[in-house]
Design a protein around this motif. Structure first.
Motif, mmCIF file in Angstrom:
data_model
loop_
_atom_site.group_PDB
_atom_site.id
_atom_site.type_symbol
_atom_site.label_atom_id
_atom_site.label_comp_id
_atom_site.label_asym_id
_atom_site.label_seq_id
_atom_site.Cartn_x
_atom_site.Cartn_y
_atom_site.Cartn_z
ATOM 1 N N GLY A 29 37.231 -13.689 -6.701
ATOM 2 C CA GLY A 29 36.690 -14.407 -7.843
ATOM 3 C C GLY A 29 35.327 -13.856 -8.175
ATOM 4 O O GLY A 29 34.771 -13.021 -7.445
ATOM 5 N N PRO A 30 34.745 -14.298 -9.288
ATOM 6 C CA PRO A 30 33.444 -13.762 -9.705
ATOM 7 C C PRO A 30 32.327 -14.148 -8.748
ATOM 8 O O PRO A 30 32.317 -15.252 -8.190
ATOM 9 C CB PRO A 30 33.232 -14.395 -11.087
ATOM 10 C CG PRO A 30 34.100 -15.601 -11.102
ATOM 11 C CD PRO A 30 35.272 -15.284 -10.239
ATOM 12 N N VAL A 31 31.408 -13.236 -8.530
ATOM 13 C CA VAL A 31 30.264 -13.470 -7.648
ATOM 14 C C VAL A 31 28.986 -13.231 -8.432
ATOM 15 O O VAL A 31 28.972 -12.552 -9.472
ATOM 16 C CB VAL A 31 30.316 -12.555 -6.405
ATOM 17 C CG1 VAL A 31 31.506 -12.922 -5.536
ATOM 18 C CG2 VAL A 31 30.389 -11.088 -6.800
ATOM 19 N N THR A 32 27.897 -13.793 -7.930
ATOM 20 C CA THR A 32 26.627 -13.677 -8.631
ATOM 21 C C THR A 32 25.481 -13.634 -7.628
ATOM 22 O O THR A 32 25.622 -14.098 -6.487
ATOM 23 C CB THR A 32 26.438 -14.865 -9.611
ATOM 24 O OG1 THR A 32 25.239 -14.662 -10.376
ATOM 25 C CG2 THR A 32 26.328 -16.191 -8.880
ATOM 26 N N THR A 58 34.275 -6.906 -14.286
ATOM 27 C CA THR A 58 35.021 -8.149 -14.113
ATOM 28 C C THR A 58 34.190 -9.254 -13.483
ATOM 29 O O THR A 58 34.625 -10.402 -13.449
ATOM 30 C CB THR A 58 36.258 -7.927 -13.225
ATOM 31 O OG1 THR A 58 35.829 -7.623 -11.884
ATOM 32 C CG2 THR A 58 37.112 -6.781 -13.752
ATOM 33 N N ALA A 59 32.996 -8.925 -12.986
ATOM 34 C CA ALA A 59 32.113 -9.842 -12.238
ATOM 35 C C ALA A 59 32.675 -10.197 -10.875
ATOM 36 O O ALA A 59 32.036 -10.900 -10.106
ATOM 37 C CB ALA A 59 31.819 -11.118 -13.031
ATOM 38 N N LEU A 107 24.368 -13.842 -1.843
ATOM 39 C CA LEU A 107 25.501 -13.659 -2.747
ATOM 40 C C LEU A 107 26.248 -14.981 -2.837
ATOM 41 O O LEU A 107 26.456 -15.651 -1.826
ATOM 42 C CB LEU A 107 26.411 -12.562 -2.219
ATOM 43 C CG LEU A 107 27.591 -12.150 -3.106
ATOM 44 C CD1 LEU A 107 27.110 -11.544 -4.407
ATOM 45 C CD2 LEU A 107 28.498 -11.174 -2.354
ATOM 46 N N GLU A 108 26.666 -15.366 -4.058
ATOM 47 C CA GLU A 108 27.310 -16.655 -4.259
ATOM 48 C C GLU A 108 28.620 -16.496 -5.013
ATOM 49 O O GLU A 108 28.803 -15.564 -5.798
ATOM 50 C CB GLU A 108 26.397 -17.594 -5.051
ATOM 51 C CG GLU A 108 25.099 -17.959 -4.362
ATOM 52 C CD GLU A 108 24.238 -18.876 -5.208
ATOM 53 O OE1 GLU A 108 23.592 -19.765 -4.637
ATOM 54 O OE2 GLU A 108 24.221 -18.705 -6.452
ATOM 55 N N SER A 109 29.523 -17.432 -4.780
ATOM 56 C CA SER A 109 30.731 -17.546 -5.587
ATOM 57 C C SER A 109 30.344 -18.206 -6.908
ATOM 58 O O SER A 109 29.793 -19.311 -6.914
ATOM 59 C CB SER A 109 31.787 -18.395 -4.870
ATOM 60 O OG SER A 109 32.083 -17.882 -3.596
ATOM 61 N N PHE A 110 30.629 -17.544 -8.008
ATOM 62 C CA PHE A 110 30.244 -18.066 -9.320
ATOM 63 C C PHE A 110 31.364 -18.959 -9.831
ATOM 64 O O PHE A 110 32.441 -18.478 -10.201
ATOM 65 C CB PHE A 110 29.988 -16.919 -10.288
ATOM 66 C CG PHE A 110 29.519 -17.365 -11.648
ATOM 67 C CD1 PHE A 110 28.404 -18.162 -11.778
ATOM 68 C CD2 PHE A 110 30.208 -16.979 -12.794
ATOM 69 C CE1 PHE A 110 27.954 -18.576 -13.026
ATOM 70 C CE2 PHE A 110 29.772 -17.379 -14.050
ATOM 71 C CZ PHE A 110 28.647 -18.180 -14.167
ATOM 72 N N ALA A 170 28.946 -21.857 -5.296
ATOM 73 C CA ALA A 170 29.344 -21.996 -3.901
ATOM 74 C C ALA A 170 28.819 -20.822 -3.098
ATOM 75 O O ALA A 170 28.546 -19.749 -3.645
ATOM 76 C CB ALA A 170 30.863 -22.054 -3.807
ATOM 77 N N PRO A 171 28.675 -21.002 -1.804
ATOM 78 C CA PRO A 171 28.338 -19.852 -0.965
ATOM 79 C C PRO A 171 29.478 -18.847 -0.971
ATOM 80 O O PRO A 171 30.568 -19.117 -1.483
ATOM 81 C CB PRO A 171 28.139 -20.474 0.421
ATOM 82 C CG PRO A 171 28.963 -21.722 0.378
ATOM 83 C CD PRO A 171 28.877 -22.228 -1.028
ATOM 84 N N ILE A 172 29.251 -17.700 -0.408
ATOM 85 C CA ILE A 172 30.292 -16.693 -0.248
ATOM 86 C C ILE A 172 30.767 -16.738 1.193
ATOM 87 O O ILE A 172 30.005 -17.084 2.103
ATOM 88 C CB ILE A 172 29.760 -15.289 -0.608
ATOM 89 C CG1 ILE A 172 30.914 -14.325 -0.928
ATOM 90 C CG2 ILE A 172 28.870 -14.737 0.488
ATOM 91 C CD1 ILE A 172 31.481 -14.510 -2.293
#
Length: 588
Positions: A383-386, A421-422, A451-454, A461-463
């Motif tokens: 999934g996308p991360v940020t 794709t992020a 790094l986080e789950s976007f 959310a955390p990764i």
């Protein structure tokens, strides 16, 4: 302009009316505690005023209106003056062939603080429906129209008595071009879900981008020909639970999901017969609720992003089935690449690394040409991360055959950016990535660089902590070009790099002291001629013999004497001597 009215002293006294004609092509089949006024406007459409009269019999009001000859309807205004009592309004053709050719608007008005609930029951419309809204316009049951919904539809709960807003039974032969909002009575009745209801709704055509479903409660048994809009909560995504949604191509639609479903819970069943180009976002687990697949997509049909378990504390599970045609997508760490499933991804929050979709693939080996192009690492996730700080990952390396402790690549030796794709992180080195090593990338899971789950929710959310690894070249770094043998090409590359220094990894720096020096050269000569396999002898195929060959060619009786002499050379003399070594070894 002609105005027709249905009033009689007897009717008001009896709290009932039974007249058969109100205005041309409009008849009242039955009514109780309700009066109707009708005006034919300049466009030839019937504007209808329906009033619930205030009486003391504590009986609900109702009226059934029949339309003749397809009479088009302009504005319908409903005023329930009977405080605390509900009103039901039915409107349709006297026969299906005489259904009204469209309704421009349906509006409720009230001067009361506590208006009684208004229900639109069994409406049949042979055309489009415009705006529907107003206080206490709480329910629509079994409405059918052959055209499209072209205005916003808003159902609001009644407070006298308290009645939740409900849309139960709606068939639209055309498109949904504007929003449908079904409001909750107030605060959600559970930690997330309100009490508004949408059930048994069919949109044969498309829901266009403006044709949103915003529901403070539950949505179930929804069928559309193409979902191009948003399905979500009335105000927040947390307010809606979604049951069964089918996006079908059976009636001429594309069956595509181009919009988004954003809900606190569900969909419990989701069928997309076309392409899933949009997003599906659920705050909770994907539960196993029926035998077989809970979510069904066509083979190669997922081009968008599906996010499961997006709400804190991020402990949801993926137990239900997600099928791509006849194949099961065995989540949450399924091996299929994004290209195989259609270009998108399905991810359980917190997201983790998608090894098979990364470049290089996790656990794989790649040869990096020393002359370029350089290796850019794409670490893909489900999934996308940020991230908002500096590099959100730690990059490390170690030798392949005799792995010791991981050695960190300094933070200033690479940059990190999101890919198109992020879902991926592009880790770009400022150095040529040396062959012969195992590399590991790990996320930073706390602090300013984490790094986080976007998830586009109240909070990201955390990764998941992970270790993405890959290897480069042959089994030893002395095989600089990754050919499988330490040979003259490697020696030439070594001599080209000789004397360079950097805090970043260097081609030819085998002892990690940040420079290519004599110690590294000796290491390469020790391995010269070997196949660099992990099981080969350290001196097999050449080994220390390469140094002995050079010593003999230079007139020394042993390698030790040669090394002593080499150590006494000035830098210029040493460089000149090193330039002769490839020719010496080539001649032997």
């Amino acid at each position: 302009m002609m105005k027709y009215s249905l009033f009689s002293a007897g009717a008001i006294a009896l709290c009932a009316t039974t007249a058969t004609a109100v205005c041309p092509n409009i008849t009242v089949a039955s009514s109780s505690n309700v009066t109707l006024n009708c005006t034919i406007n300049a466009q030839g459409k019937a504007d209808i005023d329906i009033v619930g009269t205030f009486v003391q019999d504590a009986l609900p009001g109702s009226i059934v209106v029949h339309v003749l000859n397809g009479q088009p309807i302009g504005a319908i205004t409903i005023d329930n003056q009977d405080v605390g009592e509900p009103m039901t309004v039915e409107l349709r053709g006297a026969t299906p062939a005489q259904d009204p050719a469209g309704i421009e608007s349906i509006t409720s008005i009230t001067g009361h603080v506590l208006p009684g609930a208004i229900t639109l029951e069994a409406f049949r419309i042979a055309g489009d429906l415009g705006a529907v809204s107003g206080p206490a316009l709480a329910k629509i049951n079994n409405m059918t129209l052959t055209g499209s919904i072209v205005g916003p539809m808003t159902l609001s709960p009644s407070t006298s008595p308290v009645a939740a807003a409900q849309l139960t039974g709606l068939f639209v032969g055309g498109d949904l071009t504007n929003s449908i909002t079904v409001r909750s009575t107030g605060l959600p009745s559970s930690p997330f879900i309100g009490d508004g209801v949408v059930d048994n709704v069919t949109i044969v055509g498309k829901t266009l981008p403006a044709g949103q479903f915003r529901v403070g409660g539950t949505i179930d048994n929804l069928s559309v020909g193409e979902l191009g809009s948003l399905i979500t909560g009335q105000l927040l995504v947390e307010q809606v639970s979604v049951g069964s949604v089918v996006i079908t191509n059976a009636n001429g639609g594309t069956g595509n999901l181009n919009g988004a479903i954003r809900c606190a819970d569900g969909p419990s069943v989701l069928v997309v017969e076309g392409d899933m180009n949009g997003t599906v976002f659920t705050g909770s687990s994907l539960a196993e609720v029926v035998a077989g697949a809970e979510w069904q997509f066509k083979t190669g049909g997922i081009n968008g992003q599906i996010t499961i378990g997006a709400f804190a504390p991020f402990t949801s599970s993926w137990a239900g089935q997600v099928n791509l045609g006849p194949s099961l997508l065995a989540g949450p760490e399924y091996p299929e690449t994004s290209a195989v499933i259609g270009g998108g991804a399905v991810g359980l929050v917190p997201f983790t690394v998608h090894d098979e979709n990364s470049m290089p693939a996790g656990g794989s080996n790649v040869i990096v040409p020393p002359s370029g192009p350089n290796l850019v690492v794409d670490v893909e996730h489900y999934g996308p991360v940020t991230f908002s700080g500096g590099n959100p990952v730690i990059w490390e390396r170690r030798t392949k055959c005799n792995p010791g402790n991981w050695v960190a690549v300094p933070d200033g030796c690479f940059t990190t950016a999101s890919n198109a794709t992020a879902r991926g992180l592009l880790v770009s080195p400022t150095f040529v990535v040396p062959n012969g090593y195992e590399y590991r990338v790990r996320p930073i899971t706390s602090g300013v660089n984490q790094l986080e789950s976007f998830v586009q929710s109240i909070q990201n959310a955390p990764i998941t902590d992970y270790a993405y690894t890959f290897t480069t070249g042959g089994n030893c770094p002395e095989d600089i070009d990754g050919s499988g043998t330490v040979d003259l090409q490697d020696l030439q590359l070594m001599l080209f790099a000789f004397g360079t220094s950097s805090t970043c990894p260097l081609v030819g720096d085998f002892n990690f002291n940040n420079e290519v020096d004599l110690s590294d050269l000796q290491g390469l000569l020790f391995k010269f001629g070997t196949d660099c396999s992990c099981t080969a002898s350290a001196t097999g195929g050449g080994g220390s013999g390469a140094t002995g060959t050079i010593a003999t060619a230079c007139g020394f009786d042993c390698a030790a004497s040669y090394l002593t002499w080499r150590g006494s050379l000035t830098p210029t003399e040493l460089r000149n001597h090193l330039a002769d070594i490839p020719a010496i070894l080539a001649g032997h």
